[in-house]
Design a protein around this motif. Sequence first.
Motif, PDB file in Angstrom:
ATOM      1  N   ASP A  87       0.833  -1.212   0.000  1.00  0.00           N
ATOM      2  CA  ASP A  87       0.000   0.000   0.000  1.00  0.00           C
ATOM      3  C   ASP A  87       0.863   1.256   0.000  1.00  0.00           C
ATOM      4  O   ASP A  87       0.546   2.241  -0.682  1.00  0.00           O
ATOM      5  N   LYS A 121       2.193   1.742  -3.482  1.00  0.00           N
ATOM      6  CA  LYS A 121       1.144   2.242  -4.382  1.00  0.00           C
ATOM      7  C   LYS A 121       0.915   3.727  -4.174  1.00  0.00           C
ATOM      8  O   LYS A 121       0.844   4.501  -5.138  1.00  0.00           O
ATOM      9  N   PHE A 170      -0.720   1.355 -12.092  1.00  0.00           N
ATOM     10  CA  PHE A 170      -0.241   0.072 -11.564  1.00  0.00           C
ATOM     11  C   PHE A 170      -0.107  -0.987 -12.658  1.00  0.00           C
ATOM     12  O   PHE A 170      -0.166  -2.188 -12.376  1.00  0.00           O
ATOM     13  N   MET A 187       2.816  -3.450 -12.247  1.00  0.00           N
ATOM     14  CA  MET A 187       2.946  -4.021 -10.905  1.00  0.00           C
ATOM     15  C   MET A 187       3.270  -5.512 -10.951  1.00  0.00           C
ATOM     16  O   MET A 187       4.080  -6.005 -10.156  1.00  0.00           O
TER      17      MET A 187
END
Length: 687
Positions: A653, A656, A665, A668
């Motif tokens: 988190d 992000k 993202f 990712m």
Amino acid sequence: MERKMHVKINRKEVMLAKLRKSCSCNPQKLKNFVMDFFPVLRWLPKYQCKEYIWGDVMSGLVIGIILVPQAIAYSLLAGLKPIYSLYTSFFANIIYFLMGTSRHVSVGIFSLISLMVGQVVDRELLLAGFDLNDDAPPALGGGSLQNDSLSNTTAFNLTIAGINAECGKECYAIGIATALTFVAGVYQVLMGIFCLGFVSMYLSESVLDGFATGASLTILTAQVKYLIGIKIPRSQGNGMLVITWINIFRNISQANLCDIITSAICIVVLVTAKELGDRYKHKLKFPLPTELVVIVVATLVSHYGKLNEVYASSVSGAIPTGFIPPKVPQFNLMLRVAVDALPLAIVSFVFTVSLSEMFAKKYAYTIRPNQEMFAVGFCNIIPSFFHSFATSAALAKTLVKTSTGCQTQVSGVISAMVVLLVLLFLAPLFYSLQKCVLACIIIVSLRGALRKFKDVPARYHVNKVDTLVWVVTMSASALVSTEIGLLVGIVFSMLCIVVRTQRPRTALLGQIQDTNFYEDDLEYENLSTVPNVKIFRFEAPLYYANRNYFLKSLYSLTNLDPNLEVARRKKYEKKEKQHRKKGHHRTANGLGIGENTLQLVPKQIDFSALVVDCSSISFLDTTGVNTLKEILKDYKNLNISVLLACCNPSVIDSLKRGGYFGRDFGSMQEMLFYSIHQAVLFAKDQK
């Protein structure tokens, strides 16, 4: 793996709902509140008399018998008369019976708490102009004065403090003690209201043990003058232990032979009885009341041998019977001791809760730490109106309670009745009791704390940092002061945690042969390196304080600083362009300029992917996120991919929110992996 979608909680609405619920009142809620505040209302109606009563009565009688000599002895530590120690033991047992949630702990007078109270009392007596010598006549009281100059000083100070000028040394001392106790109790109740019990988490076992051992050395030092019967001033302030020992050796020639002989006999008897009791405790149904026997015999010998009159041996003096009328603690004195009350409140609470939790776990029941805070708080507030001082749970008496069959706090009421019997009828019988006997009881009771020195090698073998915390806390508590020692211990233990996160362990990992697991190649043998892949582990949170160490360790272990490497390449490219413009010609050493420049080319990099094992990184702050973004960018300039493995949800988190994976993202899945092996396989496929 897909993350669960958590419903966003409106914290404002939750707090308002809780506030409305707590402010609402109905008969059932009022009943529950009263029964929670007085747990005795819940368990006493269910008391199984046939099963519990014998164990409670037996343990209550034994603790009561132990309490009486300890209360009289610990009055020396508190700098108060023995009657006040008896009051303290009586009221603490009654109040904890009503409010405590532990079935087994013994709450009452405790040596460390008595020492902390005594240090404050001595300081304030000194500031008020009183003589700290125990045998000195009172500076004020009964209309008699020692001398004009001393009486003027004392009267002036007492007036400033808000005390009547007719109040003597004893009156002023108990006034200080009750004010200190009241403020400490208020702090504890406020901590309970605001649920500040978490403060106890910052007192580690090493800090508490070091504090107890250092305070025990101070207690022992303070009792030596009673052991050998010399009269020296009671030292105050920092370095009290060293100053007291200097005064002892300076006045050793004045030692009282009667007190020395009595002390030697009492210590031999007490230690022998304790050792035999420890060795055969499984065969004994209840502990031997050695302290009471020693006090009774010593009192009879002192009375009929007239040791005070013939040999000038110091005795306890008159102990009145009955109860002194209650009195409200002085508000002006509360302001003087408000700072001193804070460490007293914390230590008292921590010892009580830790003992309560230990015995609750042992006997399979639960306690409520917040209610324990209220209980020990009111064990200080209410008795302060009745000339009592601060209390806490004591390990030694609690162990005796459990070993003699204690089942509930009914045993505390029985102990209080024994103390009440002494208060009403038996107290004057201890007039001739020598103070050196009380000092022997105190010193022998410190055996457990002083034995911690024997545990230092084993403690050092288990954990060197905890041993260092113990040594620092113990030394500061003994050589400076108990309050400063506790503060030093807390700060030093927290600094140790910070330092350990600032310079944590780092490692390059190798693959365990024929498995999907990876470990430190410096710690384990027969690990195989992964071609073209470096796996780096950082065993701490990544935050602002260890950012530089993270980068330094990474560059050192991988043998590559991307910034320096990029700078070298740019420098090489710049020189290469310059040589191309000038053309190719020979140099003095026979080499071409182009050939000479090739010697400046950096060596080949032996990996194309860096895997960062994040399994030990518990959190990232803004600096930590920016550090990972920085190495991602720097290694990308060298065509080295950076892959993160084993990140926990909070770290993901943070990444992000910090924009590590880009805005959408999208990349990712190519940057984050749930295991090191997945990241390694991905790196091989990319190559």
